[in-house]
Design an enzyme around this catalytic site. Structure first.
Site, short mmCIF file in Angstrom:
data_model
loop_
_atom_site.label_atom_id
_atom_site.label_comp_id
_atom_site.label_asym_id
_atom_site.label_seq_id
_atom_site.Cartn_x
_atom_site.Cartn_y
_atom_site.Cartn_z
N THR A 1 0.82 -1.17 -0.10
CA THR A 1 -0.07 0.10 -0.14
C THR A 1 0.66 1.19 0.09
OG1 THR A 1 -0.17 0.05 2.46
CG2 THR A 1 -1.99 -1.26 1.27
N SER B 1 -2.68 -2.74 8.83
CA SER B 1 -2.99 -2.56 7.51
C SER B 1 -3.71 -3.77 6.64
CB SER B 1 -1.84 -2.23 6.74
OG SER B 1 -1.14 -0.97 7.19
N ARG C 1 21.77 -2.14 4.21
CA ARG C 1 22.32 -1.72 3.28
C ARG C 1 23.82 -1.61 3.70
NH1 ARG C 1 18.43 3.37 1.46
NH2 ARG C 1 17.09 2.04 0.28
N CYS D 1 17.42 5.72 -3.78
CA CYS D 1 17.01 6.13 -5.33
C CYS D 1 18.22 7.13 -5.66
CB CYS D 1 15.57 6.76 -5.27
SG CYS D 1 15.35 7.93 -3.86
N GLN E 1 15.41 16.70 -4.47
CA GLN E 1 14.48 15.43 -4.14
C GLN E 1 12.99 15.77 -4.11
OE1 GLN E 1 18.09 13.52 -1.59
NE2 GLN E 1 15.98 12.77 -0.92
N SER F 1 7.86 12.82 -3.31
CA SER F 1 7.38 11.29 -3.27
C SER F 1 8.39 10.78 -2.21
CB SER F 1 7.18 10.83 -4.71
OG SER F 1 8.17 11.11 -5.33
N GLY F 2 9.72 11.01 -2.33
CA GLY F 2 10.37 10.47 -1.52
C GLY F 2 10.31 10.22 0.04
N LYS G 1 24.04 8.39 3.15
CA LYS G 1 23.80 7.21 2.53
C LYS G 1 24.76 7.26 1.03
CE LYS G 1 18.91 6.42 3.41
NZ LYS G 1 17.45 6.71 3.05
N ARG H 1 15.12 18.96 -0.42
CA ARG H 1 13.88 18.67 -0.81
C ARG H 1 13.01 19.94 -1.56
NH1 ARG H 1 12.02 13.71 -0.44
NH2 ARG H 1 12.47 13.36 1.65
N HIS I 1 13.69 12.58 -8.87
CA HIS I 1 14.88 13.26 -8.20
C HIS I 1 15.84 13.72 -9.19
CE1 HIS I 1 12.98 11.89 -4.59
NE2 HIS I 1 13.99 11.13 -3.97
#
Length: 337
Positions: free
Chosen positions: A13, A42, A101, A132, A159, A162-163, A216, A238, A245
């Site tokens: 979702t 959920s 990661r 991303c 960015q 939506s990130g 990152k 942002r 992005h």
């Protein structure tokens, strides 16, 4: 005959989860049985896939031995709680969150860049997909790295909201509507107003003054390239864009390379599209809805002898997240299942 693969999606979702379902259909991934899972809060709701309405189940009671691949695209906390369990029950885990990661024995994979990192995947059965921003940056830089080496990367990312998930997109839409109707705005998802604004912080600020999102890019670059000598300095921003992005890259190479040669190298690379002359890519007009990484503004750095500048853009929901995960799954199906 193409073998069908039973899969589970944890976090269907979410924005990435919804995109993942789209990509699976678009790429004709050989889905057999599909299970949509999430936390108990959920579970019970329904989503559509390939014409069928699928009920979301509770991950806590799911037997992962029923599937060959589990996509984790929900929260880092949920991945840390259940991914090892899923792997122990025999399925391969593709994790889209930051949970693994930095683990030395978990490969961090961009299929066009370092597919060989999955050679020992049978040991732990978990493979991690980078952030991303790392995906779009490293896909664009790998041909340069292979040709002349890279000493240092100075990157500023721009960015989209939506990130930050569905809440980020909703906040931009709501604030924009309010401001255009001369109403006050409220900020919940972001620290300050995002509509008609730019915010020079993405993620929590760490002890060294850099944000987690910026660090990152440091850690993931060195791990994907298997080269800790590559230095990365990042600033994450942002911007009030819904999807896509962008990144401004200033790259110091080990050997001099011309802009023309970079253009040539990138034009031959898989899943890269290079725009030249007075054309350049943007999140809205080129990247949104596409799986390629777009590159433009390739030019030699006038401040140093071994410098190249690039502008890189991609759809962060697709190649930056869901598509990369599906491409990893395609490698698993081809070589390991």
């Amino acid at each position: 005959m193409i073998k069908e693969v039973d899969i589970a999606i944890i976090g269907a979702t979410t924005s990435v989860g919804e995109t993942l379902l789209e990509i699976l259909e678009e790429r004709k991934f050989p889905v057999g049985q599909i299970y949509l899972l999430d936390s108990e809060a959920s579970s019970g709701s329904r989503m559509e896939f390939s014409g069928y309405a699928l009920k979301i189940g509770d991950i806590a009671s799911f037997d992962f031995s029923r599937v060959q691949i589990a996509f984790f695209v929900s929260s880092e906390a949920l991945s840390k709680e259940y991914a090892n369990t899923a792997a122990a029950q025999g399925c391969f885990v593709i994790d889209r969150t930051p949970a693994f990661r930095n683990d030395r024995d978990v490969p961090l994979v961009i299929p066009e860049v370092n597919p060989d990192a999955m050679e020992d995947i049978q040991k732990r059965k978990i493979v991690s997909s980078p952030s991303c921003n790392s995906i779009q940056m490293l896909l664009a830089l790998k041909p340069i790295y292979d040709a002349v080496g890279i000493k240092r990367i100075n990157v500023s990312t721009y960015q989209s909201v939506s990130g930050a998930g569905k809440d980020g997109a909703e906040e931009l839409a709501t604030q924009t509507t309010s401001l255009l109707n001369f109403r006050d705005v409220k900020s919940k998802t972001f620290a300050k107003q995002i509509a008609f604004n730019v915010l020079p912080q993405v993620g929590d600020i760490l002890d060294n003054g850099y944000s987690a999102e910026e660090m990152k890019l440091v850690w993931e670059t060195q791990k994907v390239l298997s080269d800790e000598s590559v230095q990365v300095n990042a600033t994450a921003v942002r911007v009030p864009v819904f999807i896509g992005h962008a990144a401004s890259l200033h790259v110091e190479t080990n050997e001099k390379i011309s802009a023309a040669k970079v253009n040539e190298l990138l034009s031959k690379a898989d899943d890269l599209k290079v725009l030249v002359n007075d054309d350049w890519p943007t999140p809205v007009t080129e990247a949104a809805g596409q799986d390629s990484v777009f590159v433009g503004r390739i030019r030699e750095d006038i401040s140093t002898n071994n410098g190249i500048n690039l502008w890189v853009v991609t759809d962060n929901m697709r190649k930056g997240a869901a598509t990369n995960a599906v491409q990893i799954a395609e490698i698993l199906v081809k070589l390991y299942i």
